[in-house]
Motif scaffolding. Structure first.
Motif, PDB file in Angstrom:
ATOM      1  N   ASP A  52      46.925  36.453  42.414  1.00  0.00           N
ATOM      2  CA  ASP A  52      46.350  37.776  42.172  1.00  0.00           C
ATOM      3  C   ASP A  52      46.199  38.536  43.493  1.00  0.00           C
ATOM      4  O   ASP A  52      45.457  38.113  44.384  1.00  0.00           O
ATOM      5  CB  ASP A  52      44.985  37.644  41.485  1.00  0.00           C
ATOM      6  CG  ASP A  52      44.536  38.949  40.845  1.00  0.00           C
ATOM      7  OD1 ASP A  52      44.404  39.951  41.576  1.00  0.00           O
ATOM      8  OD2 ASP A  52      44.309  38.964  39.617  1.00  0.00           O
ATOM      9  N   ARG A  54      44.632  41.178  44.205  1.00  0.00           N
ATOM     10  CA  ARG A  54      43.296  41.693  44.488  1.00  0.00           C
ATOM     11  C   ARG A  54      42.426  40.675  45.218  1.00  0.00           C
ATOM     12  O   ARG A  54      41.383  41.025  45.786  1.00  0.00           O
ATOM     13  CB  ARG A  54      42.608  42.111  43.175  1.00  0.00           C
ATOM     14  CG  ARG A  54      43.158  43.395  42.581  1.00  0.00           C
ATOM     15  CD  ARG A  54      42.613  43.626  41.195  1.00  0.00           C
ATOM     16  NE  ARG A  54      43.000  42.566  40.283  1.00  0.00           N
ATOM     17  CZ  ARG A  54      42.738  42.575  38.980  1.00  0.00           C
ATOM     18  NH1 ARG A  54      42.065  43.584  38.460  1.00  0.00           N
ATOM     19  NH2 ARG A  54      43.132  41.581  38.206  1.00  0.00           N
ATOM     20  N   LYS A 295      32.988  38.901  39.824  1.00  0.00           N
ATOM     21  CA  LYS A 295      33.708  39.687  38.822  1.00  0.00           C
ATOM     22  C   LYS A 295      35.204  39.729  39.089  1.00  0.00           C
ATOM     23  O   LYS A 295      36.010  39.702  38.154  1.00  0.00           O
ATOM     24  CB  LYS A 295      33.148  41.114  38.777  1.00  0.00           C
ATOM     25  CG  LYS A 295      31.736  41.206  38.210  1.00  0.00           C
ATOM     26  CD  LYS A 295      31.267  42.644  38.169  1.00  0.00           C
ATOM     27  CE  LYS A 295      29.848  42.736  37.596  1.00  0.00           C
ATOM     28  NZ  LYS A 295      29.359  44.140  37.556  1.00  0.00           N
ATOM     29  N   ASP A 296      35.605  39.817  40.357  1.00  0.00           N
ATOM     30  CA  ASP A 296      37.035  39.867  40.693  1.00  0.00           C
ATOM     31  C   ASP A 296      37.747  38.590  40.278  1.00  0.00           C
ATOM     32  O   ASP A 296      38.869  38.625  39.759  1.00  0.00           O
ATOM     33  CB  ASP A 296      37.217  40.099  42.193  1.00  0.00           C
ATOM     34  CG  ASP A 296      36.774  41.488  42.619  1.00  0.00           C
ATOM     35  OD1 ASP A 296      36.793  42.393  41.769  1.00  0.00           O
ATOM     36  OD2 ASP A 296      36.396  41.652  43.795  1.00  0.00           O
ATOM     37  N   LEU A 298      36.721  36.428  37.917  1.00  0.00           N
ATOM     38  CA  LEU A 298      36.724  36.370  36.453  1.00  0.00           C
ATOM     39  C   LEU A 298      37.797  37.274  35.869  1.00  0.00           C
ATOM     40  O   LEU A 298      38.457  36.924  34.885  1.00  0.00           O
ATOM     41  CB  LEU A 298      35.342  36.747  35.915  1.00  0.00           C
ATOM     42  CG  LEU A 298      34.202  35.781  36.242  1.00  0.00           C
ATOM     43  CD1 LEU A 298      32.873  36.327  35.730  1.00  0.00           C
ATOM     44  CD2 LEU A 298      34.465  34.403  35.628  1.00  0.00           C
ATOM     45  N   LYS A 299      37.977  38.446  36.472  1.00  0.00           N
ATOM     46  CA  LYS A 299      39.015  39.361  36.001  1.00  0.00           C
ATOM     47  C   LYS A 299      40.405  38.771  36.242  1.00  0.00           C
ATOM     48  O   LYS A 299      41.301  38.887  35.393  1.00  0.00           O
ATOM     49  CB  LYS A 299      38.887  40.702  36.723  1.00  0.00           C
ATOM     50  CG  LYS A 299      39.770  41.800  36.147  1.00  0.00           C
ATOM     51  CD  LYS A 299      39.530  43.127  36.874  1.00  0.00           C
ATOM     52  CE  LYS A 299      38.139  43.657  36.566  1.00  0.00           C
ATOM     53  NZ  LYS A 299      37.938  45.005  37.151  1.00  0.00           N
ATOM     54  N   LYS A 302      41.032  36.193  33.572  1.00  0.00           N
ATOM     55  CA  LYS A 302      41.381  36.810  32.284  1.00  0.00           C
ATOM     56  C   LYS A 302      42.824  37.301  32.288  1.00  0.00           C
ATOM     57  O   LYS A 302      43.549  37.137  31.299  1.00  0.00           O
ATOM     58  CB  LYS A 302      40.428  37.973  32.000  1.00  0.00           C
ATOM     59  CG  LYS A 302      39.014  37.550  31.666  1.00  0.00           C
ATOM     60  CD  LYS A 302      38.126  38.761  31.419  1.00  0.00           C
ATOM     61  CE  LYS A 302      36.694  38.327  31.111  1.00  0.00           C
ATOM     62  NZ  LYS A 302      35.794  39.511  30.915  1.00  0.00           N
ATOM     63  N   ASN A 303      43.252  37.890  33.389  1.00  0.00           N
ATOM     64  CA  ASN A 303      44.634  38.368  33.493  1.00  0.00           C
ATOM     65  C   ASN A 303      45.624  37.220  33.434  1.00  0.00           C
ATOM     66  O   ASN A 303      46.701  37.337  32.829  1.00  0.00           O
ATOM     67  CB  ASN A 303      44.831  39.151  34.789  1.00  0.00           C
ATOM     68  CG  ASN A 303      44.092  40.475  34.789  1.00  0.00           C
ATOM     69  OD1 ASN A 303      43.787  41.020  33.727  1.00  0.00           O
ATOM     70  ND2 ASN A 303      43.793  41.000  35.969  1.00  0.00           N
TER      71      ASN A 303
END
Length: 313
Positions: A52, A54, A295-296, A298-299, A302-303
């Protein structure tokens, strides 16, 4: 001169945590589950950080190295404990014991320095956000991670070579669940006081100095947080820093208590209990405390789940 009562066998005997009883069966079943959980969550975190974009930041880069160290830490100790329990034996070869010492000392020094680097990253991010890109550039984060590994390896080479050159007397029984240096020194047939002075120096370099740096960093972070006008931001930052400090204390506290005490004050039961914190508990808790509450992360998880074949059906 090598004492006459030195054993001719090269194997050691690990007494472990419990005897072969119903209690140990329950414990080792739990230990096996914790081992699988720890390896899975740390490997998952490394995968998420790599895939990821991010999460391609200095903080997560350092965190991926921490996760890799945690995988190596628990994998160098727990599988041998489980294997010995299932086979009904308690032996470990001289080479196996040497490998445990070598890897354990690398990870001890490396993780202590890496945690200090991570606290510096958080300090810069919170206290000097406008200078973060300059003070924590990609090259700086690479140097911090590489330095932690390199210094840890060099320190381990010295300690492993020194410890394993001592003659060990019969019976070669280590009252521990892995080959930790203080437990091995008790088996030596010669005086180890000079070497123990060297251990004190290493303890200061790898434990007291990084722990002091981490403490100062978080004190300054908390001072900056308290000056923040937003109560929600204060609460969130304070919660995060509190959890981080709990993990740091759980890791450094037992190490300092074991390695800074005089040899005469050591008791096997106490040393084994304290060692559980930095060999098993912190590798399990680190991903949860440092990332899976984020949160980053966890996101990103999910992705990744959405990209799985089963998720598309």
């Amino acid at each position: 001169m090598i004492p006459e009562n030195q054993t001719s066998s090269t194997d050691f005997i690990l007494l472990g945590l419990f005897s072969s009883s119903h209690t140990s069966l329950v414990f080792f079943s739990t230990l096996f589950i914790v081992f699988i959980l720890t390896v899975t969550e740390n490997a998952l975190l490394i995968l998420l950080i790599r895939r990821d974009s991010r999460l391609h930041s200095p903080m997560y880069f350092l965190l991926s190295h921490l996760s890799f160290m945690d995988i190596l830490q628990i994998s160098s100790i727990v599988p041998k404990m489980i294997t010995n329990f299932l086979s009904g034996t308690r032996t470990i070869s001289f080479a196996g014991c040497g490998f445990q010492v070598f890897l354990y000392v690398i990870l001890l020094g490396g993780e202590c320095l890496l945690l200090a680097a991570m606290s510096y990253d958080r300090y810069v991010a919170i206290c000097h956000p406008l200078r973060y890109a300059m003070l924590m550039s990609d090259s700086v984060s690479v140097l911090l991670a590489a330095g932690a590994w390199l210094v840890g390896i060099l320190n381990s080479i010295v300690h492993t070579a020194y410890v394993l050159h001592f003659p060990f007397c019969e019976p070669r029984v280590i009252d521990h669940y892995f080959c930790e240096i203080p437990a091995l020194l008790k088996l030596s047939c010669v005086d180890t006081s000079h070497y123990e002075q060297g251990v004190d120096v290493s303890t200061t370099i790898f434990l007291l100095i990084p722990f002091s740096m981490i403490s100062v960093s978080y004190i300054k972070i908390l001072h900056t947080i308290l000056q923040t006008k937003s109560s929600e931001a204060r609460k969130k930052s304070f919660s995060t820093c509190s959890f981080h400090m709990v993990v740091v204390v759980m890791y450094y506290g037992p190490f300092i208590f074991i390695y800074m005490r005089p040899k005469s004050y050591h008791t096997p039961g106490q040393d084994k209990f304290l060692a559980i914190f930095y060999t098993i508990l912190t590798p399990t808790l680190n991903p949860v405390i440092y990332s899976f509450r984020n949160k980053d992360v966890l996101k990103a998880m999910k992705n990744m789940l959405k990209c799985l074949p089963l998720a598309k059906k």
